[in-house]
Design a protein around this motif. Sequence first.
Motif, mmCIF file in Angstrom:
data_model
loop_
_atom_site.group_PDB
_atom_site.id
_atom_site.type_symbol
_atom_site.label_atom_id
_atom_site.label_comp_id
_atom_site.label_asym_id
_atom_site.label_seq_id
_atom_site.Cartn_x
_atom_site.Cartn_y
_atom_site.Cartn_z
ATOM 1 N N ARG A 210 12.190 6.307 -6.723
ATOM 2 C CA ARG A 210 11.317 7.108 -7.586
ATOM 3 C C ARG A 210 9.875 7.030 -7.106
ATOM 4 O O ARG A 210 9.141 8.032 -7.119
ATOM 5 N N LEU A 211 9.453 5.844 -6.700
ATOM 6 C CA LEU A 211 8.091 5.676 -6.200
ATOM 7 C C LEU A 211 7.870 6.519 -4.950
ATOM 8 O O LEU A 211 6.837 7.182 -4.797
ATOM 9 N N SER A 212 8.855 6.532 -4.061
ATOM 10 C CA SER A 212 8.762 7.330 -2.842
ATOM 11 C C SER A 212 8.717 8.830 -3.157
ATOM 12 O O SER A 212 7.922 9.583 -2.584
ATOM 13 N N ALA A 213 9.564 9.246 -4.101
ATOM 14 C CA ALA A 213 9.566 10.661 -4.500
ATOM 15 C C ALA A 213 8.227 11.067 -5.113
ATOM 16 O O ALA A 213 7.714 12.171 -4.857
ATOM 17 N N ALA A 214 7.643 10.161 -5.908
ATOM 18 C CA ALA A 214 6.341 10.449 -6.513
ATOM 19 C C ALA A 214 5.271 10.583 -5.435
ATOM 20 O O ALA A 214 4.425 11.474 -5.501
ATOM 21 N N CYS A 215 5.309 9.714 -4.424
ATOM 22 C CA CYS A 215 4.333 9.794 -3.332
ATOM 23 C C CYS A 215 4.433 11.133 -2.610
ATOM 24 O O CYS A 215 3.410 11.780 -2.306
ATOM 25 N N GLU A 216 5.671 11.565 -2.358
ATOM 26 C CA GLU A 216 5.871 12.835 -1.651
ATOM 27 C C GLU A 216 5.366 14.010 -2.494
ATOM 28 O O GLU A 216 4.678 14.899 -1.989
ATOM 29 N N ARG A 217 5.690 13.984 -3.776
ATOM 30 C CA ARG A 217 5.295 15.082 -4.663
ATOM 31 C C ARG A 217 3.777 15.124 -4.854
ATOM 32 O O ARG A 217 3.149 16.185 -4.732
ATOM 33 N N GLY B 81 8.929 7.485 -14.876
ATOM 34 C CA GLY B 81 9.477 6.342 -15.602
ATOM 35 C C GLY B 81 9.318 5.019 -14.878
ATOM 36 O O GLY B 81 10.096 4.091 -15.098
ATOM 37 N N VAL B 82 8.298 4.909 -14.033
ATOM 38 C CA VAL B 82 8.076 3.691 -13.259
ATOM 39 C C VAL B 82 6.787 3.025 -13.735
ATOM 40 O O VAL B 82 5.719 3.646 -13.727
ATOM 41 N N ARG C 131 0.837 -1.194 0.000
ATOM 42 C CA ARG C 131 0.000 0.000 0.000
ATOM 43 C C ARG C 131 0.872 1.243 0.000
ATOM 44 O O ARG C 131 1.925 1.283 0.649
ATOM 45 N N LEU C 132 0.418 2.242 -0.740
ATOM 46 C CA LEU C 132 1.061 3.556 -0.753
ATOM 47 C C LEU C 132 0.085 4.546 -0.118
ATOM 48 O O LEU C 132 -0.746 5.154 -0.818
ATOM 49 N N PRO C 133 0.118 4.713 1.210
ATOM 50 C CA PRO C 133 -0.886 5.546 1.895
ATOM 51 C C PRO C 133 -0.971 6.968 1.362
ATOM 52 O O PRO C 133 -2.054 7.570 1.369
ATOM 53 N N ALA C 134 0.152 7.497 0.887
ATOM 54 C CA ALA C 134 0.144 8.878 0.399
ATOM 55 C C ALA C 134 -0.734 9.051 -0.834
ATOM 56 O O ALA C 134 -1.130 10.182 -1.164
ATOM 57 N N LEU C 135 -1.036 7.948 -1.518
ATOM 58 C CA LEU C 135 -1.834 8.036 -2.740
ATOM 59 C C LEU C 135 -3.289 7.630 -2.531
ATOM 60 O O LEU C 135 -4.067 7.607 -3.488
ATOM 61 N N ASP C 136 -3.664 7.317 -1.302
ATOM 62 C CA ASP C 136 -5.049 6.941 -1.025
ATOM 63 C C ASP C 136 -6.013 8.018 -1.519
ATOM 64 O O ASP C 136 -5.774 9.225 -1.326
ATOM 65 N N GLY C 137 -7.096 7.588 -2.168
ATOM 66 C CA GLY C 137 -8.131 8.503 -2.614
ATOM 67 C C GLY C 137 -7.897 9.104 -3.988
ATOM 68 O O GLY C 137 -8.796 9.757 -4.525
ATOM 69 N N ARG C 138 -6.735 8.913 -4.569
ATOM 70 C CA ARG C 138 -6.457 9.485 -5.885
ATOM 71 C C ARG C 138 -7.088 8.631 -6.979
ATOM 72 O O ARG C 138 -7.367 7.438 -6.796
ATOM 73 N N ASP C 139 -7.287 9.221 -8.144
ATOM 74 C CA ASP C 139 -7.738 8.476 -9.308
ATOM 75 C C ASP C 139 -6.643 7.475 -9.682
ATOM 76 O O ASP C 139 -5.522 7.861 -10.028
ATOM 77 N N VAL C 140 -6.964 6.192 -9.608
ATOM 78 C CA VAL C 140 -5.923 5.164 -9.715
ATOM 79 C C VAL C 140 -5.323 5.112 -11.117
ATOM 80 O O VAL C 140 -4.104 5.059 -11.277
ATOM 81 N N LEU C 141 -6.162 5.113 -12.156
ATOM 82 C CA LEU C 141 -5.630 5.001 -13.511
ATOM 83 C C LEU C 141 -4.803 6.225 -13.880
ATOM 84 O O LEU C 141 -3.694 6.099 -14.411
ATOM 85 N N ALA C 142 -5.316 7.422 -13.588
ATOM 86 C CA ALA C 142 -4.573 8.638 -13.909
ATOM 87 C C ALA C 142 -3.251 8.682 -13.157
ATOM 88 O O ALA C 142 -2.215 9.096 -13.707
#
Length: 462
Positions: A450-457, A410-411, A389-400
């Motif tokens: 990269r995944l962690s940086a994307a979650c933070e951003r 690039g991931v 699970r990536l808690p920082a992304l909860d609630g976001r549009d998954v496909l977008a």
Amino acid sequence: MPTLEIPFAPWRFMLAVDAVNYALDEQVGYRARRPGDAIINLSSGVNLTEPPWELVDFALGAARDPLFWHDYDGPDGHLVGRAAVAAYEATRAEVAVGVENVLVTAGASAALALLARGLHPGGGIGAHAVLPAPTFPLAGAALADAGFRITEVTSEEPDRWLPTVDELTAAATADTRVVYVNTFNNPTGERYDEAELRKLVGWAREHRVTVLHDTVSSDVAAVGGLPHLLSIAAEEDYARGVVTVGSLSKSRAVPGFRIGWMIADADLIARLAGFNELIAPSSPGLAAPALLMDRMLAVAADSARSAPDDPWDRLEELLRPYHAGLPGLRGFLDRAGARLGTPRTANGLAGWRDSLRKTLAGNVASLAGWGETIVGAPPWCGDFNTFVRLPALDGRDVLATTHRLFREYGVQTLPGPAFGHSTSWWRRRGYFLRLSFALPPARWQEGLARLSAACERLSADG
């Protein structure tokens, strides 16, 4: 105009992901924007450790033999490859498997698509299939495309994704024909133990339900000693009710091999071979020698077995009736036996598998270092997939968000809705995705960074 749209939402979602993440023009665009950054695939079990030269050399050399290319070998695959699969199963345990029980396909996906057609009763009769969720989307898609009504079963147990056998079978109806399971579960990496599988087989026998077992990455397992479902079924007097799908694409984590197989009752194999003739009237020349080498040496490398039978003796027994019909068979077997019997060859294949296992163990252990960014992975059982699970992304549009992770970072990732149920179902549970960690450690760490940086951003952007 006929449509090819399959009535299974997880499959359609996965295709929507792939339409961007694996599109060549999208990949070219990313590399143009970020010329110094490699695209990192965190979503697929791809083994980037180089296969031993012994395997490649043997398969390529054998494919030059007229035995493998001078004629159509039939829609059930070359006799040598089928015999190799049968001998492997027969020497693992006391299971009566012959060449008539094996059909070779272009990967496990092709086997699943064929089997779904063959297992449906046809004639307009309704049929129902039960699947765990989350699980491999193509299984449900193949069954739905063949006309099955699908029920996806999730676990109510707090510490597991994989539904218990009781939960799985409780979803059955009077017209249930198939229950699908895979070892290891894709994407969570969980599995059923021997007692659970025995319980499932007993229930299936009582209700005349086929257990469709996808062995996926069983042979990669670092833990060893996995339950052998065919043996359990034979002991429970229900071997005819278990259909097995396997693949070198998955057992070696090399999708480009596209060499798979199914093991089933001889009558079902014969029916499916007739249907397969529409698609593949002959198998690839590389398939049979690659299967021969891999299946023979895999038995020898299985240290969990005590005093294993000689797989080569079983292979010879299976092929003896066909020497007269295939004049080059005897000579090929003599040459192959001398080649495969050398310690260098056996050690090369065993070393390749051990290298992959060490990579998996190291990469999965490093997940613990990502704190609250990447959480929730089930206990590791030896597979190359896990579900996080990536808690920082909860609630976001998954496909977008999935497309944005690719285009901006690039991931390549594959989130929860590809493995069962709907996007709204997953939105209520959080942002989950499959991670496949059969990557070189440095690339794995870069992908996680990269995944962690994307979650933070993305979290900061709101």
